[in-house]
Design a protein around this motif. Structure first.
Motif, PDB file in Angstrom:
ATOM      1  N   TYR A   5       0.294  -1.027   0.077  1.00  0.00           N
ATOM      2  CA  TYR A   5      -0.626   0.241   0.097  1.00  0.00           C
ATOM      3  C   TYR A   5       0.544   1.022   0.033  1.00  0.00           C
ATOM      4  N   THR A   6       0.414   2.201  -0.499  1.00  0.00           N
ATOM      5  CA  THR A   6       1.190   3.850  -0.025  1.00  0.00           C
ATOM      6  C   THR A   6      -0.155   4.357   0.459  1.00  0.00           C
ATOM      7  N   PRO A   7       0.403   5.372   1.866  1.00  0.00           N
ATOM      8  CA  PRO A   7      -1.211   5.525   2.595  1.00  0.00           C
ATOM      9  C   PRO A   7      -1.509   6.936   1.972  1.00  0.00           C
ATOM     10  N   GLY A   8      -2.631   6.807   1.781  1.00  0.00           N
ATOM     11  CA  GLY A   8      -4.068   7.031   1.442  1.00  0.00           C
ATOM     12  C   GLY A   8      -4.201   6.892  -0.210  1.00  0.00           C
ATOM     13  N   ALA A   9      -3.620   6.217  -1.089  1.00  0.00           N
ATOM     14  CA  ALA A   9      -3.532   5.878  -2.355  1.00  0.00           C
ATOM     15  C   ALA A   9      -5.050   4.803  -2.546  1.00  0.00           C
ATOM     16  N   CYS A  10      -5.305   4.193  -3.378  1.00  0.00           N
ATOM     17  CA  CYS A  10      -6.833   3.583  -3.528  1.00  0.00           C
ATOM     18  C   CYS A  10      -5.984   2.403  -2.865  1.00  0.00           C
ATOM     19  N   SER A  11      -5.426   1.740  -2.377  1.00  0.00           N
ATOM     20  CA  SER A  11      -5.147   0.654  -1.323  1.00  0.00           C
ATOM     21  C   SER A  11      -5.817   0.764  -0.612  1.00  0.00           C
ATOM     22  N   TRP A  96     -20.284  -0.063  -9.519  1.00  0.00           N
ATOM     23  CA  TRP A  96     -20.492   0.815  -8.777  1.00  0.00           C
ATOM     24  C   TRP A  96     -19.008   0.543  -9.521  1.00  0.00           C
ATOM     25  N   LEU A  97     -18.024  -0.421  -8.943  1.00  0.00           N
ATOM     26  CA  LEU A  97     -16.913  -0.660  -8.978  1.00  0.00           C
ATOM     27  C   LEU A  97     -15.911   0.186 -10.219  1.00  0.00           C
ATOM     28  N   GLY A  98     -16.164  -0.835 -10.695  1.00  0.00           N
ATOM     29  CA  GLY A  98     -16.140  -0.231 -12.334  1.00  0.00           C
ATOM     30  C   GLY A  98     -16.659   0.900 -12.928  1.00  0.00           C
ATOM     31  N   PHE A  99     -17.547   1.753 -12.685  1.00  0.00           N
ATOM     32  CA  PHE A  99     -17.668   3.186 -12.694  1.00  0.00           C
ATOM     33  C   PHE A  99     -16.271   4.026 -11.966  1.00  0.00           C
ATOM     34  N   LEU A 100     -16.224   3.786 -10.299  1.00  0.00           N
ATOM     35  CA  LEU A 100     -15.206   4.230  -9.575  1.00  0.00           C
ATOM     36  C   LEU A 100     -14.150   4.181  -9.887  1.00  0.00           C
ATOM     37  N   ASN A 101     -13.950   2.779 -10.946  1.00  0.00           N
ATOM     38  CA  ASN A 101     -12.277   2.650 -10.657  1.00  0.00           C
ATOM     39  C   ASN A 101     -12.182   3.016 -12.190  1.00  0.00           C
ATOM     40  N   SER A 102     -13.038   2.549 -13.098  1.00  0.00           N
ATOM     41  CA  SER A 102     -12.668   3.553 -14.632  1.00  0.00           C
ATOM     42  C   SER A 102     -12.621   4.985 -15.258  1.00  0.00           C
ATOM     43  N   GLU A 103     -13.453   5.348 -13.971  1.00  0.00           N
ATOM     44  CA  GLU A 103     -13.970   7.033 -14.299  1.00  0.00           C
ATOM     45  C   GLU A 103     -13.865   7.769 -12.671  1.00  0.00           C
ATOM     46  N   VAL A 104     -14.539   7.589 -12.096  1.00  0.00           N
ATOM     47  CA  VAL A 104     -13.202   8.928 -11.402  1.00  0.00           C
ATOM     48  C   VAL A 104     -12.386   8.106 -10.450  1.00  0.00           C
ATOM     49  N   HIS A 105     -11.836   7.790 -10.482  1.00  0.00           N
ATOM     50  CA  HIS A 105     -10.242   7.188  -9.944  1.00  0.00           C
ATOM     51  C   HIS A 105      -9.194   8.108 -11.615  1.00  0.00           C
ATOM     52  N   ASP A 106      -9.872   7.781 -12.753  1.00  0.00           N
ATOM     53  CA  ASP A 106      -9.176   8.477 -13.687  1.00  0.00           C
ATOM     54  C   ASP A 106      -9.769  10.431 -13.408  1.00  0.00           C
ATOM     55  N   LEU A 159     -14.927   4.460  -3.212  1.00  0.00           N
ATOM     56  CA  LEU A 159     -16.195   5.683  -2.932  1.00  0.00           C
ATOM     57  C   LEU A 159     -15.417   7.358  -1.749  1.00  0.00           C
ATOM     58  N   PHE A 160     -15.722   6.210  -1.156  1.00  0.00           N
ATOM     59  CA  PHE A 160     -15.049   7.754   0.145  1.00  0.00           C
ATOM     60  C   PHE A 160     -13.436   7.549   0.123  1.00  0.00           C
ATOM     61  N   VAL A 161     -12.670   6.784  -0.409  1.00  0.00           N
ATOM     62  CA  VAL A 161     -10.990   7.137  -0.105  1.00  0.00           C
ATOM     63  C   VAL A 161     -11.128   7.977  -1.622  1.00  0.00           C
ATOM     64  N   LEU A 162     -12.140   7.713  -2.722  1.00  0.00           N
ATOM     65  CA  LEU A 162     -11.093   8.683  -4.200  1.00  0.00           C
ATOM     66  C   LEU A 162     -11.901   9.857  -3.380  1.00  0.00           C
ATOM     67  N   THR A 163     -13.030  10.323  -2.447  1.00  0.00           N
ATOM     68  CA  THR A 163     -13.466  12.026  -2.577  1.00  0.00           C
ATOM     69  C   THR A 163     -12.627  11.968  -1.457  1.00  0.00           C
ATOM     70  N   ASN A 164     -11.909  11.481  -0.415  1.00  0.00           N
ATOM     71  CA  ASN A 164     -10.894  11.901   0.460  1.00  0.00           C
ATOM     72  C   ASN A 164     -10.403  12.987  -0.532  1.00  0.00           C
TER      73      ASN A 164
END
Length: 203
Positions: A5-11, A96-106, A159-164
């Motif tokens: 992991y990396t602190p605060g990353a998507c991990s 939801w995981l697909g949307f968060l990973n491919s759209e929101v994360h990017d 979603l929580f991690v990304l919006t952080n």
């Protein structure tokens, strides 16, 4: 199991789910800039893609990508609450995981590369807003506590991690009431508190 992991990353999402399923696991921090682990290993030798998360299930058996790791971990929940074993419910979690990973994360990731100028930041914020508005509208319409039914699951953690990341990039998240309400509920979970404390994100 071991989570790289990396602190605060998507991990962090996988870290949260590991805490939820209450299994023994090890953590090993990765410096993404140097691609070395805290034990001095070449991270490319563990995950040739070079980014986190990577989940070592057994020595030599490594799983990567949140869309794979999160459902894999969630299915080991002894209560069977984190993800439905089959059917439409499970498909909705994966959707939801697909949307968060491919759209929101990017959309967020644009801010973690080179330095952006003012116009690029404005466009970047607008794209994040567009995607989060979809989530906001959905949450406003459904009568559920979380993204999928009334059970916390991997999509909520992601979603929580990304919006952080909004705070670190100067993005205004306050306009999204439903998302912030969900974030507040997720943040209070013991699994989240432990993971964030272990990663040095809260004291």
């Amino acid at each position: 199991m071991k989570l790289y992991y990396t602190p605060g990353a998507c991990s962090l999402a996988a870290h949260i789910i590991l805490n939820e399923i209450n299994v023994d696991f090890d953590l090993e921090r990765v410096d993404i800039k140097t691609h070395t682990t805290e034990k001095g290993q070449d991270y490319y030798a563990i995950n040739p893609k070079g980014y986190v998360p990577a989940l070592e299930i057994n020595p030599g058996l490594v799983l990567t990508e949140n869309v794979a790791i999160l459902p894999f971990l969630a299915q080991h929940d002894p209560r069977q609450d984190l993800i439905p074993p089959s059917g439409l419910g499970r498909a909705k979690v994966l959707e939801w995981l697909g949307f968060l990973n491919s759209e929101v994360h990017d959309a967020y990731a644009v801010f973690f590369g080179r330095e952006l100028n003012a116009d690029e930041k404005t466009r970047g914020y607008a794209e994040i807003d567009r995607l989060l508005q979809f989530v906001e509208d959905y949450l406003a319409e459904v009568d559920t506590d979380y993204l999928v039914d009334d059970n916390f699951g991997p999509a909520d953690a992601y979603l929580f991690v990304l919006t952080n990341w909004s705070k670190s990039i100067g993005h205004d998240l306050s306009k999204f009431k439903e998302i912030n309400d969900l974030r507040d509920v997720v943040f209070k979970r013991q699994s989240v508190q432990i993971a964030m404390r272990d990663e040095g994100l809260i004291s």
